[in-house]
Write a protein that holds these residues in place. Sequence first.
Motif, PDB file in Angstrom:
ATOM      1  N   GLU A 109       0.692  -1.242  -0.096  1.00  0.00           N
ATOM      2  CA  GLU A 109       0.044   0.055   0.086  1.00  0.00           C
ATOM      3  C   GLU A 109       0.763   1.129   0.143  1.00  0.00           C
ATOM      4  O   GLU A 109       0.658   2.358  -0.814  1.00  0.00           O
ATOM      5  N   THR A 110       1.766   1.190   0.730  1.00  0.00           N
ATOM      6  CA  THR A 110       2.945   2.390   0.730  1.00  0.00           C
ATOM      7  C   THR A 110       3.356   2.786  -0.653  1.00  0.00           C
ATOM      8  O   THR A 110       3.486   3.866  -1.075  1.00  0.00           O
ATOM      9  N   SER A 191      21.358  13.173   1.542  1.00  0.00           N
ATOM     10  CA  SER A 191      19.884  12.626   1.602  1.00  0.00           C
ATOM     11  C   SER A 191      18.983  12.696   2.870  1.00  0.00           C
ATOM     12  O   SER A 191      19.737  12.840   4.085  1.00  0.00           O
ATOM     13  N   TRP A 192      17.553  12.399   2.701  1.00  0.00           N
ATOM     14  CA  TRP A 192      16.902  12.244   4.107  1.00  0.00           C
ATOM     15  C   TRP A 192      17.349  10.811   4.529  1.00  0.00           C
ATOM     16  O   TRP A 192      17.466   9.862   3.579  1.00  0.00           O
ATOM     17  N   GLY A 193      17.188  10.376   5.676  1.00  0.00           N
ATOM     18  CA  GLY A 193      17.322   9.090   6.353  1.00  0.00           C
ATOM     19  C   GLY A 193      16.225   8.807   7.057  1.00  0.00           C
ATOM     20  O   GLY A 193      15.979   9.666   8.288  1.00  0.00           O
ATOM     21  N   VAL A 194      15.485   7.789   6.831  1.00  0.00           N
ATOM     22  CA  VAL A 194      14.299   7.325   7.451  1.00  0.00           C
ATOM     23  C   VAL A 194      14.389   6.085   8.324  1.00  0.00           C
ATOM     24  O   VAL A 194      14.645   5.156   7.576  1.00  0.00           O
ATOM     25  N   TYR A 195      14.544   6.041   9.505  1.00  0.00           N
ATOM     26  CA  TYR A 195      14.527   4.704  10.164  1.00  0.00           C
ATOM     27  C   TYR A 195      13.264   4.326  10.567  1.00  0.00           C
ATOM     28  O   TYR A 195      12.511   4.796  10.946  1.00  0.00           O
ATOM     29  N   VAL A 196      13.196   2.702   9.944  1.00  0.00           N
ATOM     30  CA  VAL A 196      12.015   2.288  10.361  1.00  0.00           C
ATOM     31  C   VAL A 196      12.105   0.886  11.339  1.00  0.00           C
ATOM     32  O   VAL A 196      12.740  -0.210  10.602  1.00  0.00           O
ATOM     33  N   ARG A 215      18.299  15.896   8.682  1.00  0.00           N
ATOM     34  CA  ARG A 215      17.485  15.188   7.630  1.00  0.00           C
ATOM     35  C   ARG A 215      17.236  13.682   8.348  1.00  0.00           C
ATOM     36  O   ARG A 215      17.099  12.808   7.406  1.00  0.00           O
ATOM     37  N   TYR A 216      17.064  13.571   9.405  1.00  0.00           N
ATOM     38  CA  TYR A 216      16.837  12.378  10.042  1.00  0.00           C
ATOM     39  C   TYR A 216      15.299  12.108  10.485  1.00  0.00           C
ATOM     40  O   TYR A 216      15.046  13.201  11.127  1.00  0.00           O
ATOM     41  N   ARG A 217      14.704  11.173  10.109  1.00  0.00           N
ATOM     42  CA  ARG A 217      13.232  10.813  10.809  1.00  0.00           C
ATOM     43  C   ARG A 217      13.285   9.438  11.148  1.00  0.00           C
ATOM     44  O   ARG A 217      14.009   8.602  10.756  1.00  0.00           O
ATOM     45  N   GLU A 218      12.211   9.070  11.949  1.00  0.00           N
ATOM     46  CA  GLU A 218      11.908   7.704  12.734  1.00  0.00           C
ATOM     47  C   GLU A 218      10.587   7.678  12.533  1.00  0.00           C
ATOM     48  O   GLU A 218       9.834   8.495  12.906  1.00  0.00           O
ATOM     49  N   ILE A 219       9.941   6.525  11.957  1.00  0.00           N
ATOM     50  CA  ILE A 219       8.526   6.062  11.893  1.00  0.00           C
ATOM     51  C   ILE A 219       8.414   5.032  12.414  1.00  0.00           C
ATOM     52  O   ILE A 219       9.230   4.011  12.415  1.00  0.00           O
ATOM     53  N   LEU A 222       6.080   1.317   7.937  1.00  0.00           N
ATOM     54  CA  LEU A 222       6.085   2.061   6.788  1.00  0.00           C
ATOM     55  C   LEU A 222       4.990   2.593   6.233  1.00  0.00           C
ATOM     56  O   LEU A 222       4.986   3.545   5.444  1.00  0.00           O
ATOM     57  N   GLY A 223       3.877   2.487   7.028  1.00  0.00           N
ATOM     58  CA  GLY A 223       2.511   2.964   6.557  1.00  0.00           C
ATOM     59  C   GLY A 223       2.791   4.242   6.701  1.00  0.00           C
ATOM     60  O   GLY A 223       1.628   5.005   6.357  1.00  0.00           O
ATOM     61  N   ALA A 224       3.432   4.893   7.834  1.00  0.00           N
ATOM     62  CA  ALA A 224       3.461   6.305   8.101  1.00  0.00           C
ATOM     63  C   ALA A 224       4.343   6.946   7.140  1.00  0.00           C
ATOM     64  O   ALA A 224       4.288   8.400   7.244  1.00  0.00           O
ATOM     65  N   LEU A 225       4.909   6.315   6.120  1.00  0.00           N
ATOM     66  CA  LEU A 225       5.779   7.160   5.161  1.00  0.00           C
ATOM     67  C   LEU A 225       5.264   7.856   3.985  1.00  0.00           C
ATOM     68  O   LEU A 225       5.660   9.234   4.034  1.00  0.00           O
ATOM     69  N   PRO A 226       4.086   7.684   3.598  1.00  0.00           N
ATOM     70  CA  PRO A 226       3.384   8.917   2.694  1.00  0.00           C
ATOM     71  C   PRO A 226       3.089  10.158   3.363  1.00  0.00           C
ATOM     72  O   PRO A 226       3.394  11.058   2.665  1.00  0.00           O
ATOM     73  N   ASP A 227       2.539   9.791   4.699  1.00  0.00           N
ATOM     74  CA  ASP A 227       2.330  11.297   5.373  1.00  0.00           C
ATOM     75  C   ASP A 227       3.680  11.980   5.636  1.00  0.00           C
ATOM     76  O   ASP A 227       3.999  13.315   5.457  1.00  0.00           O
ATOM     77  N   LEU A 228       4.757  11.399   5.963  1.00  0.00           N
ATOM     78  CA  LEU A 228       5.994  11.827   6.132  1.00  0.00           C
ATOM     79  C   LEU A 228       6.519  12.613   4.787  1.00  0.00           C
ATOM     80  O   LEU A 228       7.036  13.746   4.959  1.00  0.00           O
TER      81      LEU A 228
END
Length: 233
Positions: A109-110, A191-196, A215-219, A222-228
């Motif tokens: 879905e993501t 780049s941005w780095g997103v930790y799941v 540029r660091y984010r944590e969610i 993976l379902g939260a990625l589109p909003d981020l």
Amino acid sequence: MAKFLTTIGFDADDTLWHNERFFRLTQERFAELLADYAPPEHLGERLLAAERRNIGHYGFGIKGFVLSMIETAIEVTEERVPARVIGELMAAGRDMLQHPIELLPQVRETILALAPQHRLVLITKGDLLDQERKLAQSGLGEMFDGVEIVSHKTRQVYAEAFRRHGDGPARAMMVGNSMRSDVVPAIKAGSWGVYVPHGLVWALEAAEPPGDRARYREIESLGALPDLVRDIG
């Protein structure tokens, strides 16, 4: 106004599908097979040390893991390990290579939500044949605009991949469950780095979060990625 973020890179193992739990199950089998020939104390540490030594020779993946198990079995039994046990370890490795792929929640879905507006790139490390097999079985292959199967994930690897498949690292994001391989080097590349977080982390992939958090984010999933992605723009 053109969107800022144009390219999104995804790790594969334990980001898109389960992987580490099969290594843990095989390591338990390894301990069982050696129970009659070597004391269990520090067996896991000895195996991890062998994996660390062998990464430069065998790379990441199941084949290197099996060879490290065999090497450890020989060492801890002082070369007395029976051929039958070696055969069992090789069979365990073959079972891992044939294990069906199970996607993690919300993966499809993501990807479907992000694909219309972004270039999607799979950036994974490990054995070429095994990673190709897993991607084919996942049913996700056609959803990616590019696929990079690499030996190591470094700052340079990310910079080159995002230039090849996008508008460069500054307009890209890397998403994955490994702080050491997916997040820190991608941020160093610009780049941005997103930790799941996945829950099961191989010791050699553990690392502290980056010092520069701009540029660091944590969610949580993976379902939260589109909003981020929408928030970043």
